[in-house]
Design a protein around this motif. Structure first.
Motif, PDB file in Angstrom:
ATOM      1  N   PRO A   1      40.227  40.890  48.849  1.00 48.01           N
ATOM      2  CA  PRO A   1      41.520  40.256  48.573  1.00 48.01           C
ATOM      3  C   PRO A   1      42.512  40.394  49.727  1.00 48.01           C
ATOM      4  O   PRO A   1      43.568  39.771  49.706  1.00 48.01           O
ATOM      5  CB  PRO A   1      42.022  41.032  47.354  1.00 48.01           C
TER       6      PRO A   1
ATOM      7  N   GLN B   1      40.776  35.145  46.298  1.00 46.79           N
ATOM      8  CA  GLN B   1      40.763  33.815  45.713  1.00 46.79           C
ATOM      9  C   GLN B   1      40.646  32.774  46.815  1.00 46.79           C
ATOM     10  O   GLN B   1      40.902  33.057  47.988  1.00 46.79           O
ATOM     11  CB  GLN B   1      42.054  33.551  44.924  1.00 46.79           C
ATOM     12  N   SER B   2      40.269  31.571  46.420  1.00 48.56           N
ATOM     13  CA  SER B   2      40.228  30.442  47.347  1.00 48.56           C
ATOM     14  C   SER B   2      41.558  29.709  47.313  1.00 48.56           C
ATOM     15  O   SER B   2      42.212  29.645  46.271  1.00 48.56           O
ATOM     16  CB  SER B   2      39.104  29.477  46.963  1.00 48.56           C
ATOM     17  N   TYR B   3      41.923  29.119  48.442  1.00 51.59           N
ATOM     18  CA  TYR B   3      43.144  28.302  48.537  1.00 51.59           C
ATOM     19  C   TYR B   3      42.732  26.993  49.214  1.00 51.59           C
ATOM     20  O   TYR B   3      42.978  26.770  50.398  1.00 51.59           O
ATOM     21  CB  TYR B   3      44.225  29.038  49.315  1.00 51.59           C
TER      22      TYR B   3
ATOM     23  N   LEU C   1      46.921  37.080  47.897  1.00 52.82           N
ATOM     24  CA  LEU C   1      47.493  36.492  46.688  1.00 52.82           C
ATOM     25  C   LEU C   1      48.964  36.857  46.544  1.00 52.82           C
ATOM     26  O   LEU C   1      49.802  35.986  46.267  1.00 52.82           O
ATOM     27  CB  LEU C   1      46.711  36.942  45.453  1.00 52.82           C
TER      28      LEU C   1
ATOM     29  N   GLN D   1      34.274  33.163  53.070  1.00 53.63           N
ATOM     30  CA  GLN D   1      33.703  33.453  51.761  1.00 53.63           C
ATOM     31  C   GLN D   1      32.191  33.282  51.761  1.00 53.63           C
ATOM     32  O   GLN D   1      31.604  32.779  50.817  1.00 53.63           O
ATOM     33  CB  GLN D   1      34.351  32.542  50.714  1.00 53.63           C
TER      34      GLN D   1
ATOM     35  N   GLN E   1      32.431  30.432  46.504  1.00 59.13           N
ATOM     36  CA  GLN E   1      33.703  30.009  45.920  1.00 59.13           C
ATOM     37  C   GLN E   1      34.389  31.152  45.181  1.00 59.13           C
ATOM     38  O   GLN E   1      35.169  30.934  44.265  1.00 59.13           O
ATOM     39  CB  GLN E   1      33.467  28.833  44.971  1.00 59.13           C
ATOM     40  N   TYR E   2      34.115  32.391  45.578  1.00 57.32           N
ATOM     41  CA  TYR E   2      34.706  33.559  44.929  1.00 57.32           C
ATOM     42  C   TYR E   2      34.383  33.583  43.434  1.00 57.32           C
ATOM     43  O   TYR E   2      35.148  34.041  42.623  1.00 57.32           O
ATOM     44  CB  TYR E   2      36.229  33.595  45.101  1.00 57.32           C
ATOM     45  N   SER E   3      33.220  33.035  43.056  1.00 60.27           N
ATOM     46  CA  SER E   3      32.790  33.146  41.667  1.00 60.27           C
ATOM     47  C   SER E   3      32.492  34.604  41.358  1.00 60.27           C
ATOM     48  O   SER E   3      32.007  35.335  42.203  1.00 60.27           O
ATOM     49  CB  SER E   3      31.525  32.306  41.437  1.00 60.27           C
TER      50      SER E   3
ATOM     51  N   GLY F   1      45.730  36.405  38.807  1.00 55.38           N
ATOM     52  CA  GLY F   1      44.613  36.988  39.532  1.00 55.38           C
ATOM     53  C   GLY F   1      44.670  38.495  39.503  1.00 55.38           C
ATOM     54  O   GLY F   1      45.471  39.095  38.771  1.00 55.38           O
TER      55      GLY F   1
END
Length: 222
Positions: free
Chosen positions: A160, A65-67, A209, A90, A101-103, A59
């Motif tokens: 982030p 990011q998604s978790y 992250l 998000q 979805q953090y696209s 990353g």
């Protein structure tokens, strides 16, 4: 007539030479020089502020990011994987199915005012979920403990980082889900808390992250 043709040919030749020189200088030499300087002095930033784990790029330190757990049959909204530290909500551009979805196709804020009913409901639902998800048998989260970044998305929807307060709120839950001592997980948060830039710009923050990578290493050693 011959002189006119000759002058035109000379002008075309001069123009062509100028075009070739400018193309070489501005289209080849200049980009190569700037790229070389960037790679030499700021290679990390020039390459996208990549974060690596186990020798692979996982990353960027600049993009959240998604978790989440894998979607189950019939589910439309993924369930957070509570063994990991979670980032900010998000919502991004709302319910358009892109930024949630953090696209990386789009980024942006919800563009809803503070008194917008939908936004207020989002915040209420997020706060209830934060309290429920992070309360353990030995530690109960109180409404007053929930910081703003735990229930609101950032301006880009791709933040982030989270506040140290939100990271600390998750410590007991993460420790329980991973079978780790609370003190060890709290130490990870302390080690990954960055202060204000130059001591006065921005706010203290924790990169989610990087924190989760450290958590994975800690869990693997336990």
């Amino acid at each position: 007539m011959n002189n006119s043709v000759s002058n035109t040919a000379r002008l075309l030749g001069a123009g062509l030479r100028a075009l070739l020189v400018l193309t070489l200088v501005t289209g080849v030499i200049y980009p190569l020089v700037i790229t070389g300087i960037a790679q030499g002095l700021f290679s990390g930033k020039a390459n996208g502020s990549e974060i690596k784990a186990d020798g692979k790029v996982v990353g960027s330190s600049l993009i959240g990011q998604s978790y989440n757990l894998p979607l189950k049959k019939g589910e439309e909204t993924p369930t957070p994987d509570l063994k990991w530290f979670q980032g900010r909500p998000q919502n991004g551009l709302g319910t358009n199915g892109v930024n949630t979805q953090y696209s990386l196709i789009l980024s942006g804020a919800t563009n809803r005012s503070g008194d917008n009913e939908e936004l207020i409901q989002w915040v209420k639902d997020a706060k209830a979920a934060v309290i429920k998800d992070n309360s353990t048998a030995d530690h109960k989260v109180k409404p007053v403990d929930v910081p703003a970044d735990a229930v609101t998305s950032s301006g880009s929807g791709l933040d982030p980082d989270i506040s140290p307060q939100y990271a600390e709120l998750q410590v007991n839950r993460v420790a329980e889900k991973n079978g780790l001592p609370v003190a060890q997980v709290q130490k990870l948060v302390d080690e990954h808390t960055e202060g204000r830039t130059l001591g006065f710009m921005g706010e203290p923050r924790v990169n989610v992250l990087e924190l989760n990578i450290a958590l994975k290493d800690l869990a693997a050693k336990s």
